[in-house]
Design a protein around this motif. Structure first.
Motif, short mmCIF file in Angstrom:
data_model
loop_
_atom_site.label_atom_id
_atom_site.label_comp_id
_atom_site.label_asym_id
_atom_site.label_seq_id
_atom_site.Cartn_x
_atom_site.Cartn_y
_atom_site.Cartn_z
N VAL A 63 13.10 13.71 24.48
CA VAL A 63 11.81 13.86 23.99
C VAL A 63 10.52 13.54 24.98
N ALA A 64 11.10 13.64 26.18
CA ALA A 64 10.00 13.33 27.29
C ALA A 64 8.84 13.98 27.24
N ASN A 65 8.96 15.37 26.53
CA ASN A 65 7.81 16.19 26.63
C ASN A 65 7.12 16.14 25.31
N GLY A 66 7.31 15.30 24.46
CA GLY A 66 6.60 15.03 22.99
C GLY A 66 7.62 15.36 21.99
N THR A 67 7.36 14.65 20.75
CA THR A 67 8.11 14.80 19.76
C THR A 67 7.31 14.06 18.36
N ARG A 68 8.07 14.24 17.46
CA ARG A 68 7.30 13.70 16.24
C ARG A 68 6.97 12.07 16.23
N SER A 69 6.10 11.70 15.69
CA SER A 69 5.91 10.23 15.42
C SER A 69 7.12 9.38 14.69
N VAL A 70 7.26 8.14 15.24
CA VAL A 70 8.46 7.42 14.33
C VAL A 70 7.96 7.35 13.01
N ALA A 71 8.74 7.22 12.19
CA ALA A 71 8.58 7.12 10.58
C ALA A 71 9.14 6.46 9.58
N PRO A 72 9.08 6.33 8.48
CA PRO A 72 10.09 5.60 7.49
C PRO A 72 11.16 6.61 7.66
N GLY A 73 12.53 5.57 7.74
CA GLY A 73 13.86 5.98 8.00
C GLY A 73 14.48 5.99 9.09
N ASP A 74 13.38 5.84 10.20
CA ASP A 74 14.00 5.66 11.72
C ASP A 74 14.36 4.11 11.89
N VAL A 75 14.64 3.59 12.97
CA VAL A 75 15.08 2.27 13.29
C VAL A 75 14.79 1.66 14.34
N LEU A 76 14.25 0.69 14.47
CA LEU A 76 14.01 -0.14 15.64
C LEU A 76 15.03 -1.18 15.84
N GLU A 77 15.29 -1.52 17.14
CA GLU A 77 16.08 -2.53 17.62
C GLU A 77 15.39 -3.73 18.40
N LEU A 78 15.35 -4.72 17.85
CA LEU A 78 14.86 -5.89 18.92
C LEU A 78 15.50 -7.07 18.97
N ASP A 79 16.09 -7.40 20.09
CA ASP A 79 16.51 -8.77 20.36
C ASP A 79 18.08 -8.47 19.89
N GLU A 81 18.81 -7.15 16.97
CA GLU A 81 18.88 -6.91 15.50
C GLU A 81 18.15 -5.54 15.16
N TRP A 82 18.75 -4.95 14.15
CA TRP A 82 18.45 -3.49 13.83
C TRP A 82 17.50 -3.69 12.61
N TYR A 83 16.64 -2.68 12.62
CA TYR A 83 15.49 -2.74 11.66
C TYR A 83 15.16 -1.27 10.85
N LEU A 84 15.42 -1.27 9.49
CA LEU A 84 14.89 0.17 9.18
C LEU A 84 13.58 -0.04 8.93
N ILE A 85 12.71 1.19 9.38
CA ILE A 85 11.47 1.21 8.92
C ILE A 85 11.23 1.84 7.62
N ALA A 86 10.64 0.81 6.65
CA ALA A 86 10.40 1.24 5.48
C ALA A 86 8.92 1.47 5.21
N SER A 87 8.69 2.01 4.12
CA SER A 87 7.19 2.40 3.97
C SER A 87 6.07 1.56 4.07
N ASN A 88 6.67 0.09 4.01
CA ASN A 88 5.47 -0.82 4.08
C ASN A 88 5.88 -2.17 4.92
N ASP A 89 7.18 -1.70 5.44
CA ASP A 89 7.76 -3.01 6.09
C ASP A 89 8.93 -2.79 7.03
N PHE A 90 9.52 -3.73 7.67
CA PHE A 90 10.92 -3.55 8.20
C PHE A 90 11.92 -4.20 7.52
N GLN A 91 13.15 -3.42 7.23
CA GLN A 91 14.16 -3.89 6.78
C GLN A 91 15.40 -4.26 7.54
N LYS A 92 15.81 -5.78 7.63
CA LYS A 92 16.74 -5.71 8.41
C LYS A 92 18.10 -5.36 8.32
#
Length: 93
Positions: A63-79, A81-92
């Motif tokens: 994705v180094a040359n560009g890609t879509r924005s992160v959106a609901p359904g994608d996942v973030l990991e912090l410390d 812990e894994w979080y689903l990106i929901a429409s209004n928040d993050f669900q562990k």
């Protein structure tokens, strides 16, 4: 640091919940040098230039040359812990 993952299984027709995410199917696309989920999400949005070009972002080669924005359904990991990106928040997951 927040690790960013695209979720190839997510569709608007069949939205997933934190219970139905298959972590093994997620595609790691970038690391973002912030310590907050909201900040990572906001940085991972395309605006005047692709988010993968921001100095806080270390994108994977695919994705180094560009890609879509992160959106609901994608996942973030912090410390570890894994979080689903929901429409209004993050669900562990």
């Amino acid at each position: 640091m927040v690790r960013v993952y695209f979720n190839p299984d997510y569709t608007l027709a069949s939205p997933m919940t934190s219970e139905t995410i298959k972590v093994e199917n997620l595609q790691h696309i970038a690391d973002v040098e912030v310590a907050d989920l909201r900040a990572a999400f906001e940085l991972c949005q395309n605006s005047d230039l692709p988010w993968t070009e921001l100095p806080e972002v270390r994108p994977e080669a695919v994705v180094a040359n560009g890609t879509r924005s992160v959106a609901p359904g994608d996942v973030l990991e912090l410390d570890g812990e894994w979080y689903l990106i929901a429409s209004n928040d993050f669900q562990k997951i």
